[in-house]
Design an enzyme around this catalytic site. Structure first.
Site, short mmCIF file in Angstrom:
data_model
loop_
_atom_site.label_atom_id
_atom_site.label_comp_id
_atom_site.label_asym_id
_atom_site.label_seq_id
_atom_site.Cartn_x
_atom_site.Cartn_y
_atom_site.Cartn_z
N ARG A 53 63.96 86.48 -24.58
CA ARG A 53 63.93 85.10 -24.05
C ARG A 53 65.49 84.68 -23.96
O ARG A 53 66.43 85.55 -24.24
CB ARG A 53 63.28 84.29 -25.04
CG ARG A 53 63.05 84.63 -26.50
CD ARG A 53 64.35 84.74 -27.08
NE ARG A 53 65.22 83.32 -27.03
CZ ARG A 53 66.69 83.40 -27.10
NH1 ARG A 53 67.43 84.29 -27.38
NH2 ARG A 53 67.20 82.23 -27.06
N GLY A 54 65.65 83.45 -23.47
CA GLY A 54 66.86 83.28 -23.05
C GLY A 54 67.03 83.34 -21.59
O GLY A 54 66.67 84.39 -20.77
N ALA A 55 67.27 82.19 -20.82
CA ALA A 55 67.31 82.25 -19.26
C ALA A 55 67.74 83.55 -18.64
O ALA A 55 67.30 84.14 -17.88
CB ALA A 55 67.99 80.94 -18.66
N ARG A 96 57.06 83.09 -16.69
CA ARG A 96 57.43 81.76 -17.28
C ARG A 96 58.15 80.83 -16.28
O ARG A 96 58.75 81.31 -15.41
CB ARG A 96 58.59 81.79 -18.34
CG ARG A 96 58.13 82.92 -19.63
CD ARG A 96 59.08 82.73 -20.82
NE ARG A 96 58.83 81.48 -21.25
CZ ARG A 96 59.99 81.03 -22.03
NH1 ARG A 96 60.89 81.92 -22.74
NH2 ARG A 96 59.97 79.93 -22.84
N GLN A 201 64.60 79.74 -32.87
CA GLN A 201 65.55 80.71 -32.47
C GLN A 201 66.92 80.33 -32.99
O GLN A 201 67.58 81.29 -33.12
CB GLN A 201 65.76 80.36 -30.96
CG GLN A 201 64.18 81.04 -30.01
CD GLN A 201 63.34 79.85 -29.89
OE1 GLN A 201 63.49 78.92 -30.64
NE2 GLN A 201 62.45 80.12 -28.87
N ASP A 242 68.57 76.24 -19.20
CA ASP A 242 67.43 77.10 -18.71
C ASP A 242 67.35 77.06 -16.95
O ASP A 242 67.03 77.62 -16.29
CB ASP A 242 66.10 76.84 -19.13
CG ASP A 242 66.00 77.79 -20.64
OD1 ASP A 242 66.45 76.89 -21.46
OD2 ASP A 242 65.43 78.62 -20.57
N ASN A 252 66.73 72.43 -21.05
CA ASN A 252 67.04 73.36 -21.96
C ASN A 252 66.04 73.37 -22.98
O ASN A 252 64.96 72.42 -23.05
CB ASN A 252 68.53 73.23 -22.49
CG ASN A 252 68.70 74.26 -23.39
OD1 ASN A 252 68.84 75.45 -22.89
ND2 ASN A 252 69.66 74.18 -24.42
N LYS A 253 66.05 74.18 -24.04
CA LYS A 253 65.20 74.22 -25.21
C LYS A 253 64.79 72.81 -25.74
O LYS A 253 65.76 71.77 -25.77
CB LYS A 253 65.63 74.96 -26.43
CG LYS A 253 65.10 75.20 -27.48
CD LYS A 253 63.44 75.86 -27.30
CE LYS A 253 63.53 76.81 -26.66
NZ LYS A 253 62.16 77.40 -26.02
#
Lengths: 360, 360
Positions: A53-55, A96, A201, A242, A252-253
């Protein structure tokens, strides 16, 4: 010496074609398990389940998925191979919706798919492109770190949210790249790590990374950050992204927006660190960024770690994975090409032209 | 018909003296277990472990602890009984530092301990005082509800944090008392329930209460509230309080301050609902309110629900149970004597004089 972090992902040759070796992040910090993925459905599952995960990292993983598929294809004609790879790209793009780096990386792969004079040449070109995307990503992160470190004062107490670290990229990290670079310059007194509900995370991944690097850090629940700011315990916040709209609005998150509001209330800078591949110049502002809604069991069963449900059966739960922070709350955006400030339409537009100029 | 909530606590006669029957809130929402406590150490353990929690409820539980101890004492002289009870009061007062209602309730019991002409009379007076504290608390909550409901608009989407409900009081609740009363008037469209890390009182307790009452609610992670506000999904926030200083600064569950900052940013009212026993007139402002620091395992093991640690071993964790919201972020304080607004020094002072006048 602290133990080195395992690589987030690697594209390596093996019997029958290439393999995507991927650290399964759902098992961290308790277990360092490396998956060996050899099919597109396996890569899709890994992205969808946040094993990676993570853009920037999901962009790299998706590119590797195309390369793996190409290297293991039974197709004997270029047309057949291209058709397979277009299907692979479609499947990977559907994993996603929010991080634009996924689509950016797949576009780079799609451009290669159109080239090549024979199957072997195309496969080689795709493996090479995926490797380049990985290598570029680490290089971009290091440059983000160098630019961002100039913003960090000596003795800084830095708040970060989620994980925008080596694990969210091919290595080094974006927000944590800035923190790593500032730490290498002896500037970091403390990193406050938001645990980052629902999937934790921050607690699981960011704390793990910072501990390995010997960077002083303390984990807090997300709802403690504002109070720490009120007590004067935070000098700035640094987060990843993201997707960034052309006007500087940042997806973002989930929870990033709350951090941004609290930063503004306390007169603290909020820095967003991301490669330019995160900027979606086609979107005028953040309102059009698609926000992924995820399985409510992530909330109800505490990131799948509690067998017991913590919400009574039948009660509604809302679980958006991201939020949008308006540009006016973003003090600066740190990219591999430098630090930009408002007005972002102009500043980000200028970087785009510079990039086009450098390539042209 | 929804099933009725079990009582938070009851002081009931039994063989050998009185028993404090207490719903064990640590097991909710999955199990409704009622504890029968017959010793002061048992009551202290229940308060310290949050089997009973919420500022008014721990005041009631502590008062019951004194009554239980008196009713079961072997002392034959008034002096011996008084000495035992002073020790009980000291032990109960040492359980938790922040909620002032605990000390307020114990002061009421201490005043009774000084009276009485014989052992039997003193025991009866203490049982009667504890029952009065319980009955008063429910009555106060209903009045808080009536006053608070006048602040709630029709079709309201209300955010609440932690549990300031029937379970946090002897019944009906403070913040949830306001929501219950507004719901009885048909005004409540939605309650957004912050899950409230680390111990998840929102997800576990508030959602359980609201579901039983048939009040529409949705659980969110704490870090989602600001983004809901930005989307226009919230009309106001209503929270409880553990201690209110004379100037209107409010100590409440960690995360309340972040909600307050987000409310101000979005121009939304923040209402604090609490009985006057929560006001500590001896404290000029919130800076002097002692903030309880709790076991970091609450964070690391997800309210004790995850066997696995979610923070790597050796990483620091910060776990304050409360934060302080400055009076300037509080739109109004709802008490049993009415709704007060800034300047709180004057407004709360006037209520104190009225109360003294009503008693005198």
């Amino acid at each position: 010496m602290p133990e080195a972090l395992p690589p987030t992902l690697e594209l390596v040759p093996a019997a029958g074609g290439y393999v995507l070796r991927l650290l399964d992040q759902t098992l961290l910090p308790n277990q360092e398990a490396v998956l060996e993925l050899v099919t597109v459905p396996q890569v899709c599952e890994a992205i969808r389940m946040l094993r990676v995960r993570g853009a920037p990292a999901i962009g790299c993983a998706a590119a590797c998925g195309v390369a793996v598929a190409a290297s293991r294809s039974q197709a004997t004609s270029l047309d057949d191979l291209r058709q397979e790879l277009h299907e692979a790209i479609r499947a990977l793009a559907a994993t996603r919706p929010t991080a634009v780096n996924l689509f950016w990386a797949l576009e780079r792969m799609r451009a290669i798919v159109e080239n090549g004079d024979d199957v072997a040449e195309l496969v080689a070109a795709l493996v090479s492109e995926a490797q380049a995307i990985i290598a570029d990503d680490v290089d971009r992160c290091r440059r983000i770190g160098q630019h961002g470190a100039t913003l960090i004062p000596r003795g800084a107490r830095i708040l970060t949210h989620c994980n925008a670290g080596a694990l969210a990229t091919a290595g080094y990290g974006t927000a944590l790249g800035v923190i790593r670079a500032a730490h290498e310059q002896g500037k970091v007194a403390q990193v406050w790590v938001d645990e980052t509900r629902p999937l934790l995370q921050g607690a699981r991944l960011t704390a793990y990374e910072l501990q390995r690097e010997g960077i002083p850090c303390t984990v807090i629940c997300d709802n403690m950050a504002a109070s720490l700011m009120a007590q004067g315990g935070v000098d700035c916040a640094v987060v990843g992204a993201d997707r960034i709209a052309a006007n500087g609005d940042v997806a973002n998150k989930i929870g990033t927006y709350g951090v941004a509001v609290a930063c503004q209330h306390h007169g603290l800078p909020l820095y967003v660190a991301a490669p330019l591949s995160t900027v979606d110049y086609d979107l005028r502002d953040g309102a059009a960024i698609p926000i992924e809604q995820r399985d409510t069991r992530e909330v109800v069963h505490l990131a799948h770690l509690s067998e017991k449900a913590v919400v009574p059966d039948g009660v509604a739960v809302y679980n958006p994975a991201f939020d949008v922070t308006p540009a006016k709350l973003v003090t600066a955006i740190v990219t591999e090409a430098g630090v930009v400030r408002a007005p972002y339409v102009t500043a980000l537009g200028r970087l785009r032209q510079q990039q086009a100029g450098a390539k042209g």
